[in-house]
Design a protein around this motif. Structure first.
Motif, PDB file in Angstrom:
ATOM      1  N   UNK A   1       0.826  -1.202   0.000  1.00 19.85           N
ATOM      2  CA  UNK A   1       0.000   0.000   0.000  1.00 19.85           C
ATOM      3  C   UNK A   1       0.861   1.254   0.000  1.00 19.85           C
ATOM      4  N   UNK A   2       1.886   1.259   0.858  1.00 16.42           N
ATOM      5  CA  UNK A   2       2.744   2.430   0.944  1.00 16.42           C
ATOM      6  C   UNK A   2       3.398   2.761  -0.381  1.00 16.42           C
ATOM      7  N   UNK A   3       3.903   1.730  -1.074  1.00 16.36           N
ATOM      8  CA  UNK A   3       4.612   2.010  -2.322  1.00 16.36           C
ATOM      9  C   UNK A   3       3.650   2.436  -3.427  1.00 16.36           C
ATOM     10  N   UNK A   4       2.373   2.036  -3.313  1.00 13.58           N
ATOM     11  CA  UNK A   4       1.391   2.483  -4.296  1.00 13.58           C
ATOM     12  C   UNK A   4       0.845   3.862  -3.933  1.00 13.58           C
ATOM     13  N   UNK A   5       0.558   4.056  -2.634  1.00  9.42           N
ATOM     14  CA  UNK A   5      -0.060   5.325  -2.216  1.00  9.42           C
ATOM     15  C   UNK A   5       0.855   6.513  -2.449  1.00  9.42           C
ATOM     16  N   UNK A   6       2.149   6.303  -2.292  1.00 18.18           N
ATOM     17  CA  UNK A   6       3.050   7.435  -2.482  1.00 18.18           C
ATOM     18  C   UNK A   6       3.054   7.842  -3.971  1.00 18.18           C
ATOM     19  N   UNK A   7       2.851   6.849  -4.842  1.00 16.21           N
ATOM     20  CA  UNK A   7       2.697   7.186  -6.266  1.00 16.21           C
ATOM     21  C   UNK A   7       1.409   7.991  -6.456  1.00 16.21           C
ATOM     22  N   UNK A   8       0.335   7.535  -5.811  1.00 15.80           N
ATOM     23  CA  UNK A   8      -0.945   8.215  -5.961  1.00 15.80           C
ATOM     24  C   UNK A   8      -0.843   9.674  -5.520  1.00 15.80           C
ATOM     25  N   UNK A   9      -0.188   9.895  -4.365  1.00 16.65           N
ATOM     26  CA  UNK A   9      -0.060  11.256  -3.856  1.00 16.65           C
ATOM     27  C   UNK A   9       0.624  12.181  -4.852  1.00 16.65           C
ATOM     28  N   UNK A  10       1.794  11.774  -5.314  1.00 12.32           N
ATOM     29  CA  UNK A  10       2.534  12.669  -6.209  1.00 12.32           C
ATOM     30  C   UNK A  10       1.923  12.708  -7.606  1.00 12.32           C
ATOM     31  N   UNK A  11       1.357  11.585  -8.044  1.00 17.01           N
ATOM     32  CA  UNK A  11       0.742  11.576  -9.377  1.00 17.01           C
ATOM     33  C   UNK A  11      -0.443  12.526  -9.426  1.00 17.01           C
ATOM     34  N   UNK A  12      -1.142  12.667  -8.291  1.00 12.36           N
ATOM     35  CA  UNK A  12      -2.283  13.575  -8.282  1.00 12.36           C
ATOM     36  C   UNK A  12      -1.817  15.019  -8.440  1.00 12.36           C
TER      37      UNK A  12
END
Lengths: 433, 158
Positions: free
Chosen positions: A280-291
């Motif tokens: 989750x952490x490695x995906x969520x950090x992508x989500x944060x910056x990608x947004x």
């Protein structure tokens, strides 16, 4: 160059260069965004602010919960019971075990929202079984990695949760829309496996179909089969939100594993919690910056530029979707699935809107392309999982999986052409309310 | 220094497990309260969300330690070993510089939200928003640790 053009060049160019030299995707997105903000003279604090706001969302909690539920149910003995049901149904036909694998993947997909997890759950049992019956390693691995892709098309599905949030589409509708395409894909996979098995003389189990055995398998698996009913029924019945359903699935998985099948040990749980947090952490950090990255693109109307440009190429919905398909097939070879959805959804949505493509159908097409991404080297994660279990090299497995990739591409073409395959079920259920 | 090694090996892990449990328990309590006790909790969603944010940023640090950040590695694998080593260092340095920026901007953001509190639990936002600079600092430290190990020879991590 115009300001918007410069911003586009910095964002997309910076991101591509960084991730190609091995900077993690999340960091590449963040750094590219920072560079663009610096060029514009905007405070870089906008990045952390955007990332924080994007991540602070209750629907995203469905991601860790569904990952954890899948792990609990795999270790807790649910996958084995589901395979029992599939075996009683399909074991006797030509290529029986391959059919069983795909069908069991489809069942498991109804409790798991991840492709590689489905491959691992079913493949770790079915690949050894297939090898024992004389199937080739390559074929056994190819069947399991393809079947595993159903994990994200048949609800629940992590990419659908992400698409729903990023694209502002109802997650429940996305889940409903995935069911019929899921059957379509499972059917084309099974046909492919059947044809290959017939050619290579992979026989069934030899035991004829027996109603008694089938009922016995159903009874054994009843707790496992209840899981999708609770998860999906609860969401569609409006009883709970997707996130709540996901946490219910976690608790249900624990109940089954600890008390009903008794195959789960308390000492397994810490490892699972950690593994879930890590994914989750490695995906969520992508989500944060990608947004934050996507917001900057939207602010400078870059998706609209792409949309206008695409309109010069075609005005046909099917053709546009096929262009998107080919593009995603290519991108999916190199990019992780969730990252692909977050970065490209805002880019494609205006384009699709202009031509009147329903965002739900676009989402389903996206998800199927993510499935293709699981199967295409060099970064096809399902291939890695299956190659580990089957002890076969990625190169050989990649060749064996080609017929399934073609089958999947054929399915996505059909699903692109007939929007009703995706849209009928959610519409129908809405009309009932 | 075995106590240090213990902390080094398990710090993020224990924290993350605890936060995951908080998320599960509160989200499940929300469901139970609504159905069984027929009373809607107003704080559960907030608590679960904030635990999630902290969990996410701590995991980001943990993922450095376990080398689980999602990267595209196939191009690297095609390059000669020396070039690869050089690029790895460059990319880690970019990553570390970015972490420092996140720490700086993350702390800057705290100043920005210092008067805000969450709507239902009335938790000051600064306690929630601290997660980002803390996570970034953790990533930086883990990267630095790997960098040091890399130059001392030997394996650069777990």
């Amino acid at each position: 160059m115009s300001e918007a053009g410069m911003v586009a060049a910095i964002l997309l160019g910076g991101f591509s260069v960084l991730f190609l030299i091995g900077v993690p995707i999340a960091i590449s997105l963040g750094v590219a965004t920072v560079l663009a903000l610096m060029y514009l003279g905007t405070p870089t604090m906008e990045l952390v602010q955007g990332a924080m706001i994007a991540s602070d969302s209750f629907p995203f909690l469905a991601v860790p919960f569904f990952i954890l539920a899948g792990q609990l149910m795999e270790t807790g003995g649910l996958s084995r019971r589901l395979i029992g049901v599939a075996a009683a149904l399909m074991g006797h036909v030509t290529g029986g075990l391959a059919m069983v694998t795909i069908m069991a993947c489809a069942f498991f997909a109804a409790i798991s929202g991840s492709g590689p997890a489905t491959t691992a759950a079913i493949g770790s049992i079915m690949i050894p079984a297939m090898l024992k019956r004389g199937y080739t390693k390559e074929f056994a691995g190819a069947v399991s990695s393809s079947g595993g892709t159903l994990g994200i098309l048949i609800p629940p599905s992590i990419p659908m949760v992400v698409y729903g949030i990023v694209g502002n589409v109802s997650i429940t509708d996305m889940f409903l829309a995935g069911i019929i395409p899921g059957f379509v894909v499972a059917f084309t996979f099974m046909t492919t496996a059947w044809l290959i098995s017939r050619k290579n003389g992979f026989h069934g189990t030899g035991e004829p179909f027996s109603v008694v055995k089938f009922l016995k398998a159903l009874n054994e698996a009843k707790a496992a089969l209840m899981a999708p009913l609770i998860i999906l029924g609860g969401i569609y019945g409006g009883i709970f939100t997707p996130t709540e359903a996901a946490v219910v699935a976690v608790v249900y998985g624990m109940l089954c594993g600890f008390f009903i099948y008794r195959e789960l040990k308390l000492s397994d749980v810490p490892r699972m919690l950690m593994e879930t947090a890590m994914i989750t952490g490695s995906v969520m950090i992508i989500i944060g910056f990608a947004t934050a990255f996507g917001r900057l693109m939207t602010m400078y109307q870059i998706p609209q530029m792409v949309a206008t440009w695409m309109q010069g190429v075609t005005n046909d919905r099917f053709l546009l979707l096929m262009i998107i398909n080919v593009f995603l097939l290519f991108v999916g070879m190199f990019m992780e699935t969730v990252a692909q959805i977050i970065i490209l959804t805002p880019l494609f949505m205006p384009m699709a809107n202009k031509l009147g493509i329903d965002p739900i159908q676009l989402g389903i097409v996206f998800v199927i392309n993510c499935e293709l991404g699981f199967l295409t080297p060099p970064v096809g994660v399902n291939l890695f999982v299956a190659s580990n279990i089957a002890k076969v090299s990625i190169e050989r497995l990649s060749k064996a999986v080609i017929p399934f990739i073609l089958a999947l591409f054929f399915s996505v073409a059909v699903i692109s052409y007939f929007p009703e395959i995706s849209l009928w079920l959610p519409k129908f259920l809405k009309s009932l309310r | 220094m075995s106590w240090w090694k213990k902390i080094d090996d398990n710090f993020e892990e224990y924290l993350v497990m605890f936060l995951m449990l908080v998320m599960i328990v509160t989200a499940f309590a929300q469901v139970i309260f609504r159905f069984v006790i027929q009373m809607s909790l107003d704080w559960s969603e907030e608590l679960a969300r904030y635990a999630f944010l902290w969990c996410m940023f701590i995991s980001a640090g943990m993922a450095v330690k376990h080398r689980r950040h999602i990267k595209v590695e196939f191009i690297m694998e095609m390059l000669p070993k020396k070039v690869r080593f050089g690029l790895e260092i460059i990319s880690d340095l970019i990553w570390m510089a970015f972490c420092l920026l996140l720490v700086k901007d993350g702390i800057g953001l705290l100043e920005f939200v210092k008067t805000q509190v969450s709507p239902s639990m009335e938790v000051p936002f600064k306690y929630i928003y601290t997660s980002l600079p803390v996570g970034a600092a953790l990533m930086f430290l883990r990267l630095l640790q790997q960098m040091v190990r890399r130059f001392r020879g030997g394996d650069a991590g777990v």
